[in-house]
Design an enzyme around this catalytic site. Structure first.
Site, short mmCIF file in Angstrom:
data_model
loop_
_atom_site.label_atom_id
_atom_site.label_comp_id
_atom_site.label_asym_id
_atom_site.label_seq_id
_atom_site.Cartn_x
_atom_site.Cartn_y
_atom_site.Cartn_z
N HIS A 187 -12.29 -29.11 34.95
CA HIS A 187 -11.07 -29.92 35.16
C HIS A 187 -9.92 -29.39 34.32
CE1 HIS A 187 -13.25 -33.16 37.35
NE2 HIS A 187 -14.24 -32.82 36.53
N SER A 317 9.45 -8.10 32.38
CA SER A 317 10.69 -8.86 32.57
C SER A 317 11.90 -7.94 32.46
CB SER A 317 10.80 -9.98 31.53
OG SER A 317 12.04 -10.63 31.61
N LYS A 323 8.01 -8.48 27.12
CA LYS A 323 7.15 -9.39 27.90
C LYS A 323 6.27 -8.58 28.85
CE LYS A 323 7.50 -13.84 30.31
NZ LYS A 323 6.57 -13.65 31.42
N GLU A 330 -1.54 -11.19 40.01
CA GLU A 330 -0.58 -11.70 40.99
C GLU A 330 -0.69 -10.96 42.31
OE1 GLU A 330 3.02 -11.19 38.82
OE2 GLU A 330 2.50 -12.73 37.34
#
Length: 462
Positions: A187, A317, A323, A330
């Site tokens: 969960h 980025s 970053k 993805e």
């Protein structure tokens, strides 16, 4: 551009002089200027296999002169080898039976065969695209047969090895970290411990399941519509043609092909490809979970879980210096979305078998081959660019494990669920360790806590 005149039942039409195709291909090229998705070359090459096999069988049955059959075979071999790929310009968005592409292949083979025989490129003599190349065939049985062959080749030559590459890569990491204990989560909340190896082993089992589902769907795909001709009756083919061409195709492609027992179903329904697509979708679902889980475990590097170091492949980025993003995860999840969508399209298209023919064949094979290509490339790329370079952040895993509240589950057998829950609640509300909360409540001694709450002993049945 210089042209030559070709004819079909509609009359004369100008065709580029350099093209091997004839009138029907040219009309389709002009009438279906829709999109930029070309008919997959895998289908074109499969159709060339069919033309080669049909020429041999027809010659053996006395239905085709030997010299004509040999010319067809020679031209078909050039198509199969990819030497004439530029002569198949048609898109997926054409007739739903694939007639235009079937005729494109017939015309190119005939046009090249005529050139080999010493005639000019194209034309209908000595080899005719319909009477000779398409003899004992219809687009209605050729195209579904080509669909099955193209899909089987894509699965066996590309997808299955790719799944194994990823599966073995994850299995290697699972064995590497089989004893590294960490916090489990259900969960999205802290749960009892697992090892990182156990966590990764789930993906190995899921990939094995997907591969088994794919394997189980293939025998039906090996059944061919060829020999059903226009509506499934086999009109204009010789007795035994269906079985003979299936055997010939099996030898040419090295696939376990056989003649479909019911040609009417083979022309009008595409349940075997729907079943395969569903199995392929299962693989996409597994890859989606793999990508999402690693993305969560690698989140951070300071404000997330940060339990896994994913390879830093490129800057993440255009505005935030330094970053790095989980781009491989993805990409894998995006292609999984596409495959799931393709499966929906395939299901709808396969449901549109009206009377003796399904006329949504091109979109079915286009989507299925796209799914196979995406998944095969995705598995190999994810293994190379992500799994192979992935490492565990053992320090972070240890810290989360030490702070985890659900280690209290080990006390259930000794002090009961309700008392264990009191310890967990107090530890959370007072920002204490489980040990301190348990001692403050007087429910266990320090020695008992050390003896009973051992993460490494919570990994299997006691």
């Amino acid at each position: 551009m210089s042209t030559r005149t070709e004819t079909d039942s509609m009359g004369a039409i100008e065709v580029p002089s350099k093209a091997y195709w004839g009138a029907q291909t040219q009309r389709s090229k002009e009438n279906f200027a829709i999109g930029h998705q070309p008919m997959p070359l895998a289908v074109v090459h499969a159709l060339a296999h069919i033309k080669k096999a049909a020429a041999r069988v027809n010659a053996n049955l006395g239905e085709l002169p030997t010299d004509i059959a040999q010319l067809i075979e020679q031209a078909a071999d050039e198509v199969i080898a990819g030497e004439l790929d530029q002569h198949f310009p048609l898109t997926v968005w054409q007739t739903g039976s694939g007639t235009q592409t079937n005729m494109n292949v017939n015309e190119v083979i005939a046009g090249r065969a005529n050139e080999i025989s010493g005639q000019t490129r194209g034309g209908k003599s000595p080899v005719h695209p319909n009477d000779h190349v398409n003899r004992a065939q219809s687009s209605n049985d050729c195209f579904p047969t080509a669909m099955h062959i193209a899909v089987l080749q894509a699965v066996t030559l590309h997808l299955t090895p790719a799944i194994k590459t990823l599966r073995d890569g994850i299995d290697q990491q699972a064995k590497r970290y089989e004893k590294l204990v960490k916090t489990g989560r259900t969960h999205m909340m802290d749960a009892t411990p697992v090892t990182f190896g156990q966590e990764l082993s789930a993906f190995v089992a899921q990939l094995d399941y997907a591969q088994t589902a794919i394997d189980n769907s293939l025998p039906a795909v090996c059944e061919l519509a060829q020999g059903g001709t226009a509506v499934g009756t086999g009109l204009n083919s010789s007795p035994g043609f269906a079985e003979a061409i299936a055997k010939e195709l099996a030898q040419l492609t090295e696939l376990p092909l056989r003649s479909a027992p019911n040609k009417f179903a083979a022309l009008a329904g595409h349940e075997p490809l729907v079943t395969l697509s569903g199995a392929i979708k299962t693989l996409a679902v597994t890859l989606m979970k793999l990508a999402n889980d690693l993305r969560l475990l690698g989140s951070g590097p300071r404000a997330g879980l940060a339990e896994v170091h994913l390879p830093a492949n490129e800057p993440g980025s255009s505005i935030m210096p330094g970053k790095v993003n989980p781009t491989q995860c993805e990409a894998l999840s995006m292609l999984a979305c596409q495959v799931i969508g393709n499966d929906t399209t395939i299901s709808i298209a396969a449901s549109q078998g009206h009377l003796q023919l399904n006329v949504f064949k091109p979109v079915i094979v286009h989507n299925l081959l796209e799914s196979i290509e995406l998944l095969a490339d995705g598995c190999v790329n994810f293994q190379k660019q992500c799994i192979a370079g992935m490492t565990a952040n053992e320090q972070q895993m240890a810290a989360h494990l030490e702070n985890g509240l659900m280690l209290v589950t080990a006390l259930n057998r000794h002090i009961g669920y309700d008392n264990a829950a009191k310890i967990a609640k107090k530890a959370y509300e007072d920002n204490q360790t489980l040990r301190q909360a348990a001692l403050d409540l007087g429910l266990v001694t320090d020695e008992q806590f050390s003896q009973w709450v051992r993460p490494e002993d919570m990994l299997q049945p006691e």
